[in-house]
Design a protein around this motif. Sequence first.
Motif, PDB file in Angstrom:
ATOM      1  N   LEU A 152       9.026  11.137  -9.540  1.00  0.00           N
ATOM      2  CA  LEU A 152       9.221   9.683  -9.544  1.00  0.00           C
ATOM      3  C   LEU A 152       8.148   9.013  -8.692  1.00  0.00           C
ATOM      4  O   LEU A 152       7.598   9.630  -7.769  1.00  0.00           O
ATOM      5  N   PRO A 153       7.814   7.742  -8.956  1.00  0.00           N
ATOM      6  CA  PRO A 153       6.737   7.064  -8.229  1.00  0.00           C
ATOM      7  C   PRO A 153       7.019   6.926  -6.735  1.00  0.00           C
ATOM      8  O   PRO A 153       8.178   6.871  -6.297  1.00  0.00           O
ATOM      9  N   ALA A 154       5.929   6.845  -5.938  1.00  0.00           N
ATOM     10  CA  ALA A 154       6.040   6.786  -4.474  1.00  0.00           C
ATOM     11  C   ALA A 154       6.737   5.523  -3.986  1.00  0.00           C
ATOM     12  O   ALA A 154       7.215   5.476  -2.846  1.00  0.00           O
ATOM     13  N   ILE A 155       6.831   4.503  -4.848  1.00  0.00           N
ATOM     14  CA  ILE A 155       7.441   3.237  -4.426  1.00  0.00           C
ATOM     15  C   ILE A 155       8.928   3.395  -4.110  1.00  0.00           C
ATOM     16  O   ILE A 155       9.534   2.557  -3.441  1.00  0.00           O
ATOM     17  N   ILE A 156       9.512   4.502  -4.574  1.00  0.00           N
ATOM     18  CA  ILE A 156      10.922   4.735  -4.281  1.00  0.00           C
ATOM     19  C   ILE A 156      11.147   4.958  -2.783  1.00  0.00           C
ATOM     20  O   ILE A 156      12.235   4.726  -2.258  1.00  0.00           O
ATOM     21  N   SER A 163      21.083   9.552   5.669  1.00  0.00           N
ATOM     22  CA  SER A 163      20.412  10.841   5.500  1.00  0.00           C
ATOM     23  C   SER A 163      20.595  11.384   4.083  1.00  0.00           C
ATOM     24  O   SER A 163      19.672  11.951   3.498  1.00  0.00           O
ATOM     25  N   ILE A 164      21.779  11.197   3.542  1.00  0.00           N
ATOM     26  CA  ILE A 164      22.024  11.618   2.156  1.00  0.00           C
ATOM     27  C   ILE A 164      21.098  10.867   1.207  1.00  0.00           C
ATOM     28  O   ILE A 164      20.522  11.442   0.275  1.00  0.00           O
ATOM     29  N   GLY A 165      20.926   9.560   1.483  1.00  0.00           N
ATOM     30  CA  GLY A 165      20.029   8.753   0.652  1.00  0.00           C
ATOM     31  C   GLY A 165      18.578   9.208   0.755  1.00  0.00           C
ATOM     32  O   GLY A 165      17.853   9.236  -0.242  1.00  0.00           O
ATOM     33  N   VAL A 166      18.161   9.579   1.971  1.00  0.00           N
ATOM     34  CA  VAL A 166      16.780  10.039   2.179  1.00  0.00           C
ATOM     35  C   VAL A 166      16.548  11.364   1.456  1.00  0.00           C
ATOM     36  O   VAL A 166      15.513  11.559   0.811  1.00  0.00           O
ATOM     37  N   ILE A 167      17.511  12.278   1.561  1.00  0.00           N
ATOM     38  CA  ILE A 167      17.388  13.560   0.857  1.00  0.00           C
ATOM     39  C   ILE A 167      17.265  13.329  -0.650  1.00  0.00           C
ATOM     40  O   ILE A 167      16.424  13.936  -1.326  1.00  0.00           O
ATOM     41  N   PHE A 168      18.091  12.437  -1.167  1.00  0.00           N
ATOM     42  CA  PHE A 168      18.040  12.111  -2.595  1.00  0.00           C
ATOM     43  C   PHE A 168      16.673  11.543  -2.979  1.00  0.00           C
ATOM     44  O   PHE A 168      16.093  11.903  -4.009  1.00  0.00           O
ATOM     45  N   THR A 169      16.135  10.665  -2.110  1.00  0.00           N
ATOM     46  CA  THR A 169      14.830  10.050  -2.378  1.00  0.00           C
ATOM     47  C   THR A 169      13.716  11.094  -2.416  1.00  0.00           C
ATOM     48  O   THR A 169      12.867  11.090  -3.322  1.00  0.00           O
ATOM     49  N   LEU A 170      13.690  11.982  -1.440  1.00  0.00           N
ATOM     50  CA  LEU A 170      12.644  13.005  -1.377  1.00  0.00           C
ATOM     51  C   LEU A 170      12.708  13.947  -2.580  1.00  0.00           C
ATOM     52  O   LEU A 170      11.676  14.378  -3.102  1.00  0.00           O
ATOM     53  N   ILE A 171      13.926  14.255  -3.002  1.00  0.00           N
ATOM     54  CA  ILE A 171      14.068  15.103  -4.190  1.00  0.00           C
ATOM     55  C   ILE A 171      13.523  14.385  -5.427  1.00  0.00           C
ATOM     56  O   ILE A 171      12.840  14.988  -6.268  1.00  0.00           O
ATOM     57  N   CYS A 172      13.813  13.074  -5.512  1.00  0.00           N
ATOM     58  CA  CYS A 172      13.315  12.286  -6.650  1.00  0.00           C
ATOM     59  C   CYS A 172      11.781  12.265  -6.685  1.00  0.00           C
ATOM     60  O   CYS A 172      11.166  12.393  -7.749  1.00  0.00           O
ATOM     61  N   VAL A 173      11.154  12.097  -5.506  1.00  0.00           N
ATOM     62  CA  VAL A 173       9.688  12.099  -5.432  1.00  0.00           C
ATOM     63  C   VAL A 173       9.151  13.468  -5.823  1.00  0.00           C
ATOM     64  O   VAL A 173       8.140  13.588  -6.525  1.00  0.00           O
ATOM     65  N   LYS A 174       9.852  14.510  -5.371  1.00  0.00           N
ATOM     66  CA  LYS A 174       9.443  15.882  -5.698  1.00  0.00           C
ATOM     67  C   LYS A 174       9.498  16.128  -7.204  1.00  0.00           C
ATOM     68  O   LYS A 174       8.676  16.866  -7.773  1.00  0.00           O
ATOM     69  N   LEU A 175      10.433  15.444  -7.863  1.00  0.00           N
ATOM     70  CA  LEU A 175      10.592  15.603  -9.308  1.00  0.00           C
ATOM     71  C   LEU A 175       9.632  14.734 -10.115  1.00  0.00           C
ATOM     72  O   LEU A 175       9.642  14.767 -11.344  1.00  0.00           O
ATOM     73  N   ASN A 232       0.845  -1.197   0.000  1.00  0.00           N
ATOM     74  CA  ASN A 232       0.000   0.000   0.000  1.00  0.00           C
ATOM     75  C   ASN A 232       0.877   1.243   0.000  1.00  0.00           C
ATOM     76  O   ASN A 232       1.108   1.867   1.051  1.00  0.00           O
ATOM     77  N   PRO A 233       1.413   1.619  -1.160  1.00  0.00           N
ATOM     78  CA  PRO A 233       2.307   2.782  -1.231  1.00  0.00           C
ATOM     79  C   PRO A 233       1.607   4.090  -0.868  1.00  0.00           C
ATOM     80  O   PRO A 233       0.441   4.293  -1.199  1.00  0.00           O
ATOM     81  N   VAL A 234       2.328   4.949  -0.139  1.00  0.00           N
ATOM     82  CA  VAL A 234       1.814   6.256   0.242  1.00  0.00           C
ATOM     83  C   VAL A 234       2.807   7.309  -0.230  1.00  0.00           C
ATOM     84  O   VAL A 234       3.988   7.253   0.117  1.00  0.00           O
ATOM     85  N   ALA A 235       2.338   8.255  -1.018  1.00  0.00           N
ATOM     86  CA  ALA A 235       3.224   9.304  -1.536  1.00  0.00           C
ATOM     87  C   ALA A 235       3.541  10.317  -0.445  1.00  0.00           C
ATOM     88  O   ALA A 235       2.625  10.911   0.125  1.00  0.00           O
ATOM     89  N   PRO A 236       4.815  10.515  -0.112  1.00  0.00           N
ATOM     90  CA  PRO A 236       5.167  11.491   0.923  1.00  0.00           C
ATOM     91  C   PRO A 236       4.926  12.917   0.445  1.00  0.00           C
ATOM     92  O   PRO A 236       5.061  13.223  -0.734  1.00  0.00           O
ATOM     93  N   GLN A 237       4.572  13.781   1.387  1.00  0.00           N
ATOM     94  CA  GLN A 237       4.342  15.186   1.070  1.00  0.00           C
ATOM     95  C   GLN A 237       5.653  15.938   1.292  1.00  0.00           C
ATOM     96  O   GLN A 237       6.048  16.204   2.426  1.00  0.00           O
ATOM     97  N   ILE A 238       6.310  16.261   0.198  1.00  0.00           N
ATOM     98  CA  ILE A 238       7.631  16.878   0.283  1.00  0.00           C
ATOM     99  C   ILE A 238       7.508  18.392   0.415  1.00  0.00           C
ATOM    100  O   ILE A 238       6.782  19.027  -0.331  1.00  0.00           O
ATOM    101  N   THR A 239       8.234  18.940   1.391  1.00  0.00           N
ATOM    102  CA  THR A 239       8.243  20.390   1.585  1.00  0.00           C
ATOM    103  C   THR A 239       9.689  20.878   1.707  1.00  0.00           C
ATOM    104  O   THR A 239      10.602  20.090   2.011  1.00  0.00           O
ATOM    105  N   ILE A 240       9.852  22.154   1.468  1.00  0.00           N
ATOM    106  CA  ILE A 240      11.179  22.755   1.623  1.00  0.00           C
ATOM    107  C   ILE A 240      11.646  22.619   3.069  1.00  0.00           C
ATOM    108  O   ILE A 240      12.824  22.377   3.347  1.00  0.00           O
ATOM    109  N   GLU A 241      10.668  22.714   3.994  1.00  0.00           N
ATOM    110  CA  GLU A 241      11.001  22.601   5.423  1.00  0.00           C
ATOM    111  C   GLU A 241      11.607  21.232   5.756  1.00  0.00           C
ATOM    112  O   GLU A 241      12.540  21.122   6.552  1.00  0.00           O
TER     113      GLU A 241
END
Length: 299
Positions: A175-179, A161-173, A107-116
Amino acid sequence: MTTQNFKKIKQVLWIILFANLAVALLKIIIGSSIKSASMTADGFHSLTDGSSNIVGLIGISLASKPVDEDHPYGHKKFETLSGLFIAGMLLFIGGKIVFTAIGRFVNPVAPQITIESLITLAVTLAINIFVSTYEYKQGKNLNSYILISDSLHTRSDIYVSIGVIFTLICVKLGLPAIIDPIASLVVSGFIFHASYEIFSSAGGILVDKAVIDTSKVKEIALEFEEVKGVHKIRSRGSENEMYVDMHILIEPKMSVEKSHELIHLLEKKMQKEINQNLQVTVHIEPFYNKSETANSLKF
């Protein structure tokens, strides 16, 4: 390790504890608010850093106890046992994150990415870099197993943490929520790796794994003219409490006083060239002729 060193180690652990708790709570709160499994997982990983500091404080308190009748070698291995406990905690947390990630695959859930959220991760990343560097340097200076192993664990947070930042940026761009759950699995991989490293290091100490190259010990011993041969060299321990025992061959007519002096000089030289916390136990054997010496030098 001196009493003063134990006090300094405790001070470092208290500082790192408050820093880790602040980082962990920040990540968990932000991760839950934006429904990011990877950031929340990263937060729980950081929380284990705080838990490991508490375990470390308990372990150091026990390890700092003086020698007594039931513990003639002291209590220093409690520090190593603390490391094993930390590794077990990491293993449990890593497993929990894996199960959570599997649920997100279903059950994938798309994260809500914010600048904060990105700023929060950047700030916590900077804190982790400071914590890991500071703790590692203090661990080396104080010859503390718990500080060094804990700093290596914290260092894994940096890459996570670097990996998480990269992931959130990818979702923001787009990419599917499954990432996101995929990133959670990567987080768990770092946790399992940290657990393995601590298990491996602590286990080696507890099962008396050799800590010194026997050829180095032999080389130092044979620098003394009175030593005609060396064999049965064994070593165990850790950086802050190292033991070596060996057999040396000397002239049979050497007095007890001279033999005693030789052993003290040998120990001081090894402490200077190998480790200042090294303790040496020597068994003396008489040297008679070359053939007997050749046989005795076989390991």
